[in-house]
Design an enzyme around this catalytic site. Sequence first.
Site, PDB file in Angstrom:
ATOM      1  N   GLU A  18       4.346  -5.497   7.312  1.00  0.00           N
ATOM      2  CA  GLU A  18       3.542  -4.463   7.974  1.00  0.00           C
ATOM      3  C   GLU A  18       3.917  -4.219   9.428  1.00  0.00           C
ATOM      4  O   GLU A  18       3.885  -3.080   9.898  1.00  0.00           O
ATOM      5  CB  GLU A  18       2.044  -4.817   7.890  1.00  0.00           C
ATOM      6  N   GLY A  52       0.661  -5.021   0.928  1.00  0.00           N
ATOM      7  CA  GLY A  52      -0.528  -5.097   0.080  1.00  0.00           C
ATOM      8  C   GLY A  52      -0.263  -5.740  -1.274  1.00  0.00           C
ATOM      9  O   GLY A  52      -1.170  -6.310  -1.878  1.00  0.00           O
ATOM     10  N   GLU A  61      -0.403  -9.351  -0.620  1.00  0.00           N
ATOM     11  CA  GLU A  61      -1.823  -9.675  -0.401  1.00  0.00           C
ATOM     12  C   GLU A  61      -2.582  -9.731  -1.727  1.00  0.00           C
ATOM     13  O   GLU A  61      -3.478 -10.558  -1.917  1.00  0.00           O
ATOM     14  CB  GLU A  61      -2.444  -8.628   0.528  1.00  0.00           C
ATOM     15  N   ALA A  93       0.867  -1.177   0.000  1.00  0.00           N
ATOM     16  CA  ALA A  93       0.000   0.000   0.000  1.00  0.00           C
ATOM     17  C   ALA A  93       0.902   1.224   0.000  1.00  0.00           C
ATOM     18  O   ALA A  93       2.066   1.148   0.419  1.00  0.00           O
ATOM     19  CB  ALA A  93      -0.883  -0.018   1.246  1.00  0.00           C
TER      20      ALA A  93
HETATM   21  N1  CO8 Z   1       4.575   3.199  -0.569  1.00  0.00           N
HETATM   22  C1  CO8 Z   1       4.992   4.380  -1.083  1.00  0.00           C
HETATM   23  N2  CO8 Z   1       6.153   4.535  -1.737  1.00  0.00           N
HETATM   24  C2  CO8 Z   1       6.956   3.462  -1.869  1.00  0.00           C
HETATM   25  C3  CO8 Z   1       6.586   2.196  -1.360  1.00  0.00           C
HETATM   26  C4  CO8 Z   1       5.337   2.091  -0.675  1.00  0.00           C
HETATM   27  N3  CO8 Z   1       4.888   0.924  -0.199  1.00  0.00           N
HETATM   28  N4  CO8 Z   1       7.578   1.331  -1.629  1.00  0.00           N
HETATM   29  C5  CO8 Z   1       8.532   2.023  -2.302  1.00  0.00           C
HETATM   30  N5  CO8 Z   1       8.147   3.302  -2.454  1.00  0.00           N
HETATM   31  C6  CO8 Z   1       8.894   4.388  -3.115  1.00  0.00           C
HETATM   32  C7  CO8 Z   1      10.068   4.859  -2.271  1.00  0.00           C
HETATM   33  O1  CO8 Z   1       9.632   5.771  -1.292  1.00  0.00           O
HETATM   34  C8  CO8 Z   1      10.949   5.487  -3.318  1.00  0.00           C
HETATM   35  O2  CO8 Z   1      10.439   6.743  -3.644  1.00  0.00           O
HETATM   36  P1  CO8 Z   1      11.473   7.987  -3.870  1.00  0.00           P
HETATM   37  O3  CO8 Z   1      12.268   7.588  -5.075  1.00  0.00           O
HETATM   38  O4  CO8 Z   1      10.543   9.141  -4.135  1.00  0.00           O
HETATM   39  O5  CO8 Z   1      12.286   8.093  -2.645  1.00  0.00           O
HETATM   40  C9  CO8 Z   1      10.712   4.593  -4.541  1.00  0.00           C
HETATM   41  O6  CO8 Z   1       9.488   3.901  -4.307  1.00  0.00           O
HETATM   42  C10 CO8 Z   1      11.794   3.543  -4.735  1.00  0.00           C
HETATM   43  O7  CO8 Z   1      11.916   2.832  -3.522  1.00  0.00           O
HETATM   44  P2  CO8 Z   1      13.338   2.638  -2.749  1.00  0.00           P
HETATM   45  O8  CO8 Z   1      14.254   3.773  -3.067  1.00  0.00           O
HETATM   46  O9  CO8 Z   1      13.026   2.390  -1.323  1.00  0.00           O
HETATM   47  O10 CO8 Z   1      13.877   1.337  -3.486  1.00  0.00           O
HETATM   48  P3  CO8 Z   1      14.856   0.234  -2.866  1.00  0.00           P
HETATM   49  O11 CO8 Z   1      15.227  -0.641  -4.006  1.00  0.00           O
HETATM   50  O12 CO8 Z   1      15.943   0.889  -2.093  1.00  0.00           O
HETATM   51  O13 CO8 Z   1      13.957  -0.609  -1.825  1.00  0.00           O
HETATM   52  C11 CO8 Z   1      12.002  -1.778  -1.104  1.00  0.00           C
HETATM   53  C12 CO8 Z   1      12.902  -1.364  -2.300  1.00  0.00           C
HETATM   54  C13 CO8 Z   1      12.771  -2.749  -0.196  1.00  0.00           C
HETATM   55  C14 CO8 Z   1      10.794  -2.479  -1.686  1.00  0.00           C
HETATM   56  C15 CO8 Z   1      11.594  -0.521  -0.296  1.00  0.00           C
HETATM   57  O14 CO8 Z   1      11.081   0.445  -1.219  1.00  0.00           O
HETATM   58  C16 CO8 Z   1      10.541  -0.774   0.734  1.00  0.00           C
HETATM   59  O15 CO8 Z   1      10.839  -1.309   1.779  1.00  0.00           O
HETATM   60  N6  CO8 Z   1       9.283  -0.385   0.446  1.00  0.00           N
HETATM   61  C17 CO8 Z   1       8.203  -0.491   1.395  1.00  0.00           C
HETATM   62  C18 CO8 Z   1       7.727  -1.927   1.493  1.00  0.00           C
HETATM   63  C19 CO8 Z   1       6.637  -2.023   2.533  1.00  0.00           C
HETATM   64  O16 CO8 Z   1       6.838  -1.796   3.704  1.00  0.00           O
HETATM   65  N7  CO8 Z   1       5.406  -2.418   2.082  1.00  0.00           N
HETATM   66  C20 CO8 Z   1       4.293  -2.548   2.940  1.00  0.00           C
HETATM   67  C21 CO8 Z   1       3.508  -1.272   2.983  1.00  0.00           C
HETATM   68  S1  CO8 Z   1       2.176  -1.335   4.154  1.00  0.00           S
HETATM   69  C22 CO8 Z   1       0.974  -2.231   3.387  1.00  0.00           C
HETATM   70  O17 CO8 Z   1       1.154  -2.688   2.282  1.00  0.00           O
HETATM   71  C23 CO8 Z   1      -0.298  -2.400   4.133  1.00  0.00           C
HETATM   72  C24 CO8 Z   1      -1.347  -3.137   3.318  1.00  0.00           C
HETATM   73  C25 CO8 Z   1      -2.693  -3.113   4.025  1.00  0.00           C
HETATM   74  C26 CO8 Z   1      -3.332  -1.751   3.968  1.00  0.00           C
HETATM   75  C27 CO8 Z   1      -4.679  -1.763   4.546  1.00  0.00           C
HETATM   76  C28 CO8 Z   1      -5.422  -0.419   4.304  1.00  0.00           C
HETATM   77  C29 CO8 Z   1      -5.319   0.537   5.420  1.00  0.00           C
END
Ligand code: CO8
Length: 258
Positions: free
Chosen positions: A132, A109, A112, A64
């Site tokens: 999460e 997400g 999921e 998400a």
């Molecule tokens: N949301 C928003 N932006 C994101 C997300 C995300 N989930 N993942 C990556 N991005 C963005 C980064 O912020 C970055 O943006 P910018 O270039 O502007 O800084 C860009 O994508 C590239 O990402 P990274 O520079 O971080 O790339 P890396 O190769 O260094 O890392 C990762 C890749 C490991 C995937 C890392 O981006 C990461 O950890 N992302 C988050 C993963 C995460 O925690 N996902 C779970 C999110 S919570 C969720 O999904 C809840 C679901 C249920 C919701 C229920 C409704 C309320």
Amino acid sequence: MENVKTENRDGVLVVTIDRPKSLNALNAQTIEEIAEAFDAAKSDASVKAVILTGGGEKAFVAGADISELATMTPVTGKATAEKGQKVFAAIERFPKPVIAAINGFALGGGCELALACHIRIASQKAQLGLPEVSLGIIPGYGGTQRMARLLGKGKALELILTGDRIGADEALAVGLVNRVVAPEELMATAEAMAKKIASRGQLAVRAAIEAVMSGSEMPQAEGQLLEATLFGLLASTDDMREGMQAFLEKRAANFQGK
Ligand code: CO8
């Protein structure tokens, strides 16, 4: 649609979640567009199967959109989770096969979303997980339920509580994905599988999805009753007559979905 692209490749609809700059993170608009894409595909008779994948090189869907989640309140958090759950449930119960082609990160997400698909094929580069708890939340798009049903409670709890990401081979070993292929073979493998399923009796495929997906939520005796009812229903179809006649005449069946 801005964040979701669709392309009908000879009856196989490729739905691409395409926000590569955010690693295809699911913001509210993207969830809405996924719903629209599946709604349209449901009533489009030319679509026989769907492949869901992520745009760009790195991600299927990295979760998400955390920038949206960061501002949620108890009320909007619940509403957002319920909206996503509804869209993912429609994918799970979609009457045509849905294959996730997991080309990179499938986290939170995104994992999921893959879990809501009927079949998951992963590239060797894929990494999957439910991180999460490291954000102080839990999976909210059905992940606690689908992961536990697919992998068993023990492995699901390990992944959900640690928030660890696992690679494609481990995902295969624990049953989280059906198949692992080289990155360059991912779409061809998914398309070949989608086309194979599309060549089968479409009404039978639809009944099989319903029997497995609805039946697995029921006590076994009720699930078997559903199976017998759907089985009986298929005896009324031209497809059943064509399938059996074709076998007896030693030729390929020409199913019409009737
Ligand atoms: N949301 C928003 N932006 C994101 C997300 C995300 N989930 N993942 C990556 N991005 C963005 C980064 O912020 C970055 O943006 P910018 O270039 O502007 O800084 C860009 O994508 C590239 O990402 P990274 O520079 O971080 O790339 P890396 O190769 O260094 O890392 C990762 C890749 C490991 C995937 C890392 O981006 C990461 O950890 N992302 C988050 C993963 C995460 O925690 N996902 C779970 C999110 S919570 C969720 O999904 C809840 C679901 C249920 C919701 C229920 C409704 C309320």
